[in-house]
Design a protein around this motif. Structure first.
Motif, PDB file in Angstrom:
ATOM      1  N   VAL A  21      52.065  42.405  -4.072  1.00 21.11           N
ATOM      2  CA  VAL A  21      53.081  43.195  -3.390  1.00 21.11           C
ATOM      3  C   VAL A  21      53.599  44.249  -4.361  1.00 21.11           C
ATOM      4  CG1 VAL A  21      55.375  43.143  -2.333  1.00 21.11           C
ATOM      5  CG2 VAL A  21      53.702  41.357  -1.792  1.00 21.11           C
ATOM      6  N   ASP A  25      56.043  48.052  -4.772  1.00 23.05           N
ATOM      7  CA  ASP A  25      57.110  48.829  -4.131  1.00 23.05           C
ATOM      8  C   ASP A  25      56.833  50.320  -4.269  1.00 23.05           C
ATOM      9  OD1 ASP A  25      57.496  49.258  -6.777  1.00 23.05           O
ATOM     10  OD2 ASP A  25      59.508  48.354  -6.865  1.00 23.05           O
ATOM     11  N   MET A  78      58.394  40.217   3.930  1.00 24.29           N
ATOM     12  CA  MET A  78      57.949  41.376   4.723  1.00 24.29           C
ATOM     13  C   MET A  78      57.735  40.945   6.172  1.00 24.29           C
ATOM     14  SD  MET A  78      55.243  43.031   1.958  1.00 24.29           S
ATOM     15  CE  MET A  78      54.371  44.133   3.077  1.00 24.29           C
ATOM     16  N   ASP A 131      60.993  49.492   6.404  1.00 28.80           N
ATOM     17  CA  ASP A 131      59.716  50.228   6.470  1.00 28.80           C
ATOM     18  C   ASP A 131      59.450  50.926   5.134  1.00 28.80           C
ATOM     19  OD1 ASP A 131      59.772  49.492   9.100  1.00 28.80           O
ATOM     20  OD2 ASP A 131      59.498  51.524   9.910  1.00 28.80           O
ATOM     21  N   GLY A 132      58.286  50.705   4.585  1.00 28.44           N
ATOM     22  CA  GLY A 132      57.870  51.438   3.387  1.00 28.44           C
ATOM     23  C   GLY A 132      58.422  50.905   2.082  1.00 28.44           C
ATOM     24  N   VAL A 159      54.740  47.155   0.034  1.00 33.48           N
ATOM     25  CA  VAL A 159      53.397  47.140   0.631  1.00 33.48           C
ATOM     26  C   VAL A 159      52.581  46.058  -0.058  1.00 33.48           C
ATOM     27  CG1 VAL A 159      53.311  49.590   1.269  1.00 33.48           C
ATOM     28  CG2 VAL A 159      52.557  48.880  -1.027  1.00 33.48           C
ATOM     29  N   ARG A 167      48.949  45.381  -1.692  1.00 26.03           N
ATOM     30  CA  ARG A 167      47.780  46.133  -2.170  1.00 26.03           C
ATOM     31  C   ARG A 167      46.678  45.188  -2.606  1.00 26.03           C
ATOM     32  NH1 ARG A 167      49.691  50.784  -6.346  1.00 26.03           N
ATOM     33  NH2 ARG A 167      47.520  51.412  -6.037  1.00 26.03           N
ATOM     34  N   ILE A 179      46.217  50.093  -0.173  1.00 23.38           N
ATOM     35  CA  ILE A 179      47.233  49.354   0.580  1.00 23.38           C
ATOM     36  C   ILE A 179      46.524  48.629   1.727  1.00 23.38           C
ATOM     37  CG2 ILE A 179      49.274  49.600   2.074  1.00 23.38           C
ATOM     38  CD1 ILE A 179      50.068  52.038   0.422  1.00 23.38           C
ATOM     39  N   TYR A 209      48.433  46.077   3.720  1.00 27.66           N
ATOM     40  CA  TYR A 209      49.450  45.665   4.705  1.00 27.66           C
ATOM     41  C   TYR A 209      50.691  46.504   4.492  1.00 27.66           C
ATOM     42  CZ  TYR A 209      48.475  41.706   7.776  1.00 27.66           C
ATOM     43  OH  TYR A 209      48.047  40.936   8.827  1.00 27.66           O
ATOM     44  N   ARG A 210      51.381  46.820   5.573  1.00 29.25           N
ATOM     45  CA  ARG A 210      52.612  47.605   5.449  1.00 29.25           C
ATOM     46  C   ARG A 210      53.659  47.083   6.421  1.00 29.25           C
ATOM     47  NH1 ARG A 210      51.761  52.731   9.179  1.00 29.25           N
ATOM     48  NH2 ARG A 210      50.520  51.691  10.752  1.00 29.25           N
ATOM     49  N   VAL A 253      54.897  43.409  10.226  1.00 33.09           N
ATOM     50  CA  VAL A 253      53.910  43.807   9.225  1.00 33.09           C
ATOM     51  C   VAL A 253      52.604  44.086   9.955  1.00 33.09           C
ATOM     52  CG1 VAL A 253      54.757  42.717   7.120  1.00 33.09           C
ATOM     53  CG2 VAL A 253      53.452  41.354   8.766  1.00 33.09           C
ATOM     54  N   MET A 281      46.297  47.411   7.432  1.00 34.34           N
ATOM     55  CA  MET A 281      45.672  48.734   7.392  1.00 34.34           C
ATOM     56  C   MET A 281      44.222  48.601   7.867  1.00 34.34           C
ATOM     57  SD  MET A 281      48.132  50.555   6.302  1.00 34.34           S
ATOM     58  CE  MET A 281      47.464  52.125   5.788  1.00 34.34           C
TER      59      MET A 281
END
Ligand code: ATP
Ligand code: MG
Length: 538
Positions: A113, A115, A152, A159-160, A163, A165, A181, A183-184, A199, A202
């Protein structure tokens, strides 16, 4: 001619790597399907058919912000219309599996995870010649990443703000492999899942998992994804949930001359009112082509002819047009319509004159036979079929000249009313003994013109041109919009056409192929294509 995709499938069947061929067409429900999608559908359906497999329609609905139920319904309708049959799946039904795959990656130390903001991410990603920089969070303890990832999911993160990675290689020559990335956080209502999730996976994580869940054997996509293939394989390999992972293959996307092939831009044309809707007959959408008068078989023929290649190119618009023209030339009923009417009076017949003539319905269809049409004293001809001062080589009607009325008589023009530039009524006489099929007068005429009688119906005829102008190929599409892509005319058509079914197609003699609009209440005909084949068959 077998495509390289067929070679691959046959080799896989022979080696025993694959036992059942399962393909899929995976649109994102963020717009209507276009002719480019038709190429992908035809290819995937053809492969499934040829090898006794199946082809799934799967909605890649992983981005709640852009997706809508209206698009889901239109995509199903259009895919079926093109000939697809099979089962329907939604990627959003696999969100639990995807979340589990992500957790597995974290537990394996293969995801973390972060930021990082999008700007920062871009800055640290490096370039083609320069390695990227590791995020300070890259070595965050597994337990901490797991906890944050759960936060999350639980809606505790904006939002944002965070994430997930993939942890791969910030120095990879393939930029897609530099800790992408996967997952968001998106707090938005999903068209099927509602507010269940905040969540979202991607594409690069979701797509291989979707394929794997459905046991896809050959995941065929367009060339832009070639550089994503290593990531596709990495995801399936690292998550370790699928013993027999699918494989991705790429083919060239369809680009068609003088049109746009992207849902995003097509949506803009709809939203800004440049066209009447997604099914405007000028649109390269399946719905637009259907309303224009294209048949599923003409589109399938087109997709077969352009073939499947490994290099992108632009296909001439004429190639699509010739596919429908060939079909309609062979089978469409012929009819007469006068697009720019000019009245013509036959002075040597009584006021109540009417004579029944035989009109050939389709010269290439032996079984079509003939249809009765009626000649009356007052008829309409095309304005362009009469000239007071004829241009050189003019073969139509002039003062004192002769011409044949299609399926009728040879007539001689005796005069006109109005001015030479703007005649309002033409006078003519029937020459006895020249009735079509019974003519032994020996009189030769240079031209045959179409006409309609005084009972003809008035109709709106729409003539279309390409959405984009031919020039400025490199300019943005907004600067290439063709403002003359629609011309509307008040025409007169045979009474026979007044009863035409919606969606039925005809050849209007000397004018092209027309389809009765399926949507408009009145009598509206869309020109599908002209008569002449502008496309040069090679
Ligand atoms: P668009 O940019 O128009 O939205 P897309 O590729 O994002 O297109 P998707 O809904 O994701 O649209 O596409 C579904 C499938 O259709 C994908 O497998 C994609 O590769 C294929 N496809 C999309 N456009 C074309 C095209 N022009 N030619 C061939 N295949 C295409
Ligand atoms: Mg897309």
């Amino acid at each position: 001619m077998a495509s390289f995709i067929e070679d691959i499938i046959e080799a896989d069947l022979q080696s025993g790597r694959e036992k059942e061929i399962v393909t899929r067409f995976p649109p994102e429900p963020n717009g209507y399907l276009h002719i480019g999608h038709a190429k992908a559908i035809c290819l995937n359906v053809a492969m499934a058919k040829k090898y006794n497999g199946k082809c799934n329609l799967r909605f890649d609905d992983t981005n709640p912000v852009k997706e809508e139920e209206e698009y889901v319904q239109s995509i199903i309708e259009d895919a079926r219309w093109l000939g697809w049959e099979g089962d329907i799946y939604f990627a959003s039904d696999y969100f639990e599996v995807m979340f589990e795959a992500a957790v597995r990656l974290i537990k394996k130390g293969k995801a973390y995870v972060d930021d990082v903001t999008p700007e920062k991410m871009r800055e640290m990603r490096g370039t083609l010649t320069e390695a990227g920089k590791n995020s300070p969070n890259r070595d965050r303890p597994i337990e901490e990443s797991l906890r944050l990832f759960e936060d999350m999911r639980a809606g505790k993160v904006a939002d944002g703000a965070l994430v997930l990675r993939a942890k791969i290689d910030m120095a990879s020559p393939n930029i897609n492999m530099r800790d992408p990335i996967i997952y968001r956080v998106v707090h938005a209502r999903h068209h099927r899942q509602g507010d269940k999730w905040c969540v979202y996976p991607m594409y690069d994580l979701a797509h291989p998992l979707e394929d794997a869940v459905e046991n896809i054997s050959h995941s065929i996509c367009t060339l832009e994804f070639e550089d994503h293939r290593p990531l596709y394989d990495w995801v399936l390999n690292e998550c370790g949930m699928f013993p027999h992972p699918p494989h991705q293959y790429e083919f060239a996307r369809l680009n068609l001359e003088r049109t746009i092939m992207s849902k995003r831009y097509l949506k803009k044309l709809v939203d800004e009112g440049f066209v009447s809707g997604w099914d405007d007959p000028r649109m390269p959408t399946i719905a637009g082509l259907r309303r224009r008068g294209y048949t599923p078989s003409s589109i399938r023929t087109f997709c077969e002819r352009i073939g499947v290649a490994k290099a992108n190119s632009e296909v001439e618009a004429g190639q699509l047009e010739s596919c429908i023209r060939e079909e309609l030339n062979a089978a469409a009923p012929r009819a007469m319509a006068v697009l720019d009417p000019l009245e013509l009076v036959l002075d040597n017949v009584p006021d109540d004159y009417e004579e029944t003539l035989d009109f050939e319905i389709c010269p290439f269809d032996e079984n079509a036979g003939t249809r009765a049409i009626t000649l009356t004293k007052h008829i309409y001809i095309e304005k362009s079929d009469f000239a007071v001062v004829p241009p050189p080589k003019y073969k139509r009607l002039t003062v004192d000249g002769t011409v044949r009325l299609k399926s009728g008589y040879i007539i001689r023009c005796t005069g006109y009313e109005g001015t030479p530039d703007a005649p309002v009524r033409v006078h003519a006489e029937i020459i006895e003994g020249t009735r079509s099929g019974q003519d032994n007068s020996g009189i030769k005429v240079k031209g045959v013109i179409h006409w309609v009688n005084d009972r003809s119906a008035s109709a709106v005829v729409r003539l279309y041109d390409h959405l984009l102008i031919a020039e400025n190929k490199d300019a943005d599409f907004s600067e290439r919009l063709n403002r003359q892509s629609l011309i509307e005319k008040e025409a007169r058509v045979e009474t026979y056409l007044a009863d035409a079914q919606r969606g039925a197609s005809f050849q209007f003699l000397r004018q092209g192929y027309f389809c009765r609009d399926a949507k408009e209440n009145g009598l509206v005909f869309n020109r599908i294509v002209g008569l002449k084949d502008a496309y040069n068959k090679k």
